[in-house]
Design an enzyme around this catalytic site. Structure first.
Site, mmCIF file in Angstrom:
data_model
loop_
_atom_site.group_PDB
_atom_site.id
_atom_site.type_symbol
_atom_site.label_atom_id
_atom_site.label_comp_id
_atom_site.label_asym_id
_atom_site.label_seq_id
_atom_site.Cartn_x
_atom_site.Cartn_y
_atom_site.Cartn_z
ATOM 1 N N GLY A 114 0.830 -1.210 0.000
ATOM 2 C CA GLY A 114 0.000 0.000 0.000
ATOM 3 C C GLY A 114 0.858 1.250 0.000
ATOM 4 O O GLY A 114 1.910 1.281 -0.639
ATOM 5 N N TYR A 144 -6.923 7.001 -4.462
ATOM 6 C CA TYR A 144 -5.864 5.988 -4.355
ATOM 7 C C TYR A 144 -5.853 5.403 -2.942
ATOM 8 O O TYR A 144 -5.756 4.194 -2.745
ATOM 9 C CB TYR A 144 -4.532 6.664 -4.678
ATOM 10 C CG TYR A 144 -3.318 5.782 -4.625
ATOM 11 C CD1 TYR A 144 -3.103 4.811 -5.595
ATOM 12 C CD2 TYR A 144 -2.359 5.925 -3.618
ATOM 13 C CE1 TYR A 144 -1.967 4.008 -5.558
ATOM 14 C CE2 TYR A 144 -1.229 5.138 -3.581
ATOM 15 C CZ TYR A 144 -1.038 4.177 -4.546
ATOM 16 O OH TYR A 144 0.089 3.387 -4.510
HETATM 17 O O1 GFB Z 1 5.623 13.262 -4.411
HETATM 18 P P1 GFB Z 1 4.339 13.975 -4.549
HETATM 19 O O2 GFB Z 1 3.783 14.107 -5.923
HETATM 20 O O3 GFB Z 1 3.255 13.270 -3.675
HETATM 21 O O4 GFB Z 1 4.507 15.468 -3.987
HETATM 22 P P2 GFB Z 1 2.543 13.344 -2.232
HETATM 23 C C1 GFB Z 1 5.073 15.746 -2.747
HETATM 24 C C2 GFB Z 1 5.159 17.233 -2.544
HETATM 25 O O5 GFB Z 1 6.117 17.775 -3.467
HETATM 26 C C3 GFB Z 1 3.864 18.003 -2.788
HETATM 27 C C4 GFB Z 1 5.597 18.927 -4.096
HETATM 28 O O6 GFB Z 1 3.751 19.032 -1.813
HETATM 29 C C5 GFB Z 1 4.090 18.630 -4.158
HETATM 30 O O7 GFB Z 1 3.339 19.811 -4.377
HETATM 31 N N1 GFB Z 1 6.254 19.139 -5.387
HETATM 32 C C6 GFB Z 1 7.063 20.189 -5.694
HETATM 33 C C7 GFB Z 1 6.179 18.360 -6.481
HETATM 34 N N2 GFB Z 1 7.452 20.137 -6.967
HETATM 35 C C8 GFB Z 1 6.930 18.994 -7.484
HETATM 36 C C9 GFB Z 1 6.991 18.411 -8.775
HETATM 37 O O8 GFB Z 1 7.614 18.917 -9.715
HETATM 38 N N3 GFB Z 1 6.343 17.214 -8.926
HETATM 39 C C10 GFB Z 1 5.648 16.629 -7.903
HETATM 40 N N4 GFB Z 1 5.048 15.444 -8.122
HETATM 41 N N5 GFB Z 1 5.544 17.197 -6.680
HETATM 42 C C11 GFB Z 1 1.553 11.197 -3.165
HETATM 43 C C12 GFB Z 1 0.172 10.676 -3.352
HETATM 44 O O9 GFB Z 1 1.399 12.334 -2.441
HETATM 45 O O10 GFB Z 1 2.375 10.327 -2.421
HETATM 46 C C13 GFB Z 1 0.113 9.265 -3.706
HETATM 47 O O11 GFB Z 1 -0.504 11.493 -4.276
HETATM 48 C C14 GFB Z 1 1.140 8.407 -3.016
HETATM 49 O O12 GFB Z 1 -1.163 8.806 -3.393
HETATM 50 C C15 GFB Z 1 2.493 9.053 -2.877
HETATM 51 O O13 GFB Z 1 0.697 8.038 -1.761
HETATM 52 C C16 GFB Z 1 3.436 8.276 -2.014
HETATM 53 O O14 GFB Z 1 3.472 12.902 -1.163
HETATM 54 O O15 GFB Z 1 1.911 14.668 -2.003
#
Ligand code: GFB
Length: 328
Positions: A114, A144
């Site tokens: 998970g 999710y």
């Molecule tokens: O890793 P991430 O996409 O997932 O984003 P979550 C973590 C943080 O990084 C957020 C910031 O606060 C984003 O706004 N961030 C900054 C970015 N720049 C970027 C960028 O260029 N790309 C991305 N992706 N983020 C996910 C969940 O949440 O974590 C899933 O949506 C899953 O369900 C995963 O559980 C482990 O930690 O926010």
């Protein structure tokens, strides 16, 4: 907790790694090569895991002894927030198909994978396993999270009603070799590696970071996660899920600085608050897995260096593929 089903030996077993091409599945396969077992895999061209009949038929033909259920539709905050139907449907159907087919085919042991996003947005930090379902989820990933909570419950229900030895583990934010570097669907670590690398090559003065940079995340290197999953497969048998964390907690702003240093980018950061922050903090309480005898080994600095090296390899491979195909 140790009971009559542990230790479970993988030696001589046929082990299906569902999702073997993904970042976690491929890390599990790398480590299983050191066990005396037969690794079974089936890519998308062989079975669509969303097709119940296909899954059932494949499992009946292959008869795995054990299953690592690492197949899932996954992505970062933007993908989760904008593709809720896929994240809910794909994950529900993949896990129900595999868990039910495992029961019908007498699979001895199954590990369901998970994510730390199963916990409530405002859960007390660090989040222990019993924080599950105590208050509302983080809206950007509730679809999710609900699918993953259903997977935990499937394992519990099949254990209670049919005595199946199915267990669940919840790792925190993963990164490492085999990650997805597509900026629209990736998690933050691969996104930042790519953004900083491309900015360095182009000589751009700035890199855009989504959100405020204030959220705090705990990052787990994928090979540590695979080692925890295999450790639990051998040494844990109970209905409660188990957290997998590293203690490597950092703000997104701090992470951006760390990645920029790893990559060798010397410009500045621009925070774009049109993008969501998501959960304010997600630190896992790892008391349980620590007591079981496992701990993470790869710190963030080393992990980011390894992840950057693997990105460079990926870029080189895709360039050489592109140039060789252009000659065909
Ligand atoms: O890793 P991430 O996409 O997932 O984003 P979550 C973590 C943080 O990084 C957020 C910031 O606060 C984003 O706004 N961030 C900054 C970015 N720049 C970027 C960028 O260029 N790309 C991305 N992706 N983020 C996910 C969940 O949440 O974590 C899933 O949506 C899953 O369900 C995963 O559980 C482990 O930690 O926010």
């Amino acid at each position: 907790m140790v009971n009559e089903n542990t230790p479970y030996s993988l030696s001589g077993k046929r082990i299906w790694v569902a999702g073997h091409r993904g970042m976690v599945g491929s890390a599990i396969c790398r480590q299983l090569e050191q066990e005396n077992c037969e690794i079974l895999t089936a890519g998308r061209e062989i079975i669509d895991l969303r097709d119940q009949q296909a899954v059932s038929k494949w499992m009946t033909a292959q008869k795995p002894d054990a299953v690592f259920l690492a197949a899932a539709t996954v992505g970062g905050i933007y993908a989760n927030d904008t593709r809720p139907a896929e994240f809910l449907y794909d994950n529900l159907v993949i896990e129900t198909n595999i868990i039910h087919a495992a029961k019908l085919n007498d699979v001895e042991k199954l590990m369901f994978l998970g994510s730390a996003c199963i916990y409530p947005r405002e859960a007390k930090q660090p989040m222990a396993e019993d924080a599950l379902l105590t208050s509302p989820l983080e809206p950007t990933n509730e679809w999710y999270a609900i699918a993953k909570i259903a997977g935990i419950k499937m394992c519990q229900a099949y254990r209670r009603q049919y005595g199946c030895d199915y267990i669940s583990a919840m790792p925190n934010n993963l990164y490492g070799p085999g990650d997805n570097f597509d900026l629209k669907s990736s998690h933050v670590v691969p996104a930042l590696i790519r953004k900083f690398h491309e900015a360095k090559l182009k000589g751009s003065p700035t890199v855009e970071i989504w959100g405020t940079g204030n959220p705090v995340r705990e990052f787990v290197f994928v090979d540590d996660c695979a080692s925890a999953l295999i450790y639990l497969m051998k040494n844990y048998s109970d209905e409660d899920h188990v957290n997998i964390g590293s203690g490597a907690e950092i703000s997104i702003g701090g992470l951006a600085n760390a990645v920029s240093k790893t990559v060798g980018f010397s410009g500045s950061l621009i925070f774009n608050t049109d993008f969501p922050d998501g959960a304010p903090r997600k630190l896992l309480d790892c008391t349980k897995i620590t007591h079981l005898g496992w701990k993470a080994e790869i710190g963030l600095k080393q992990g980011l260096e390894l992840a950057y090296q693997s990105f460079i390899e990926t870029v080189k491979t895709s360039h050489s593929r592109a140039s060789s195909s252009s000659y065909c």
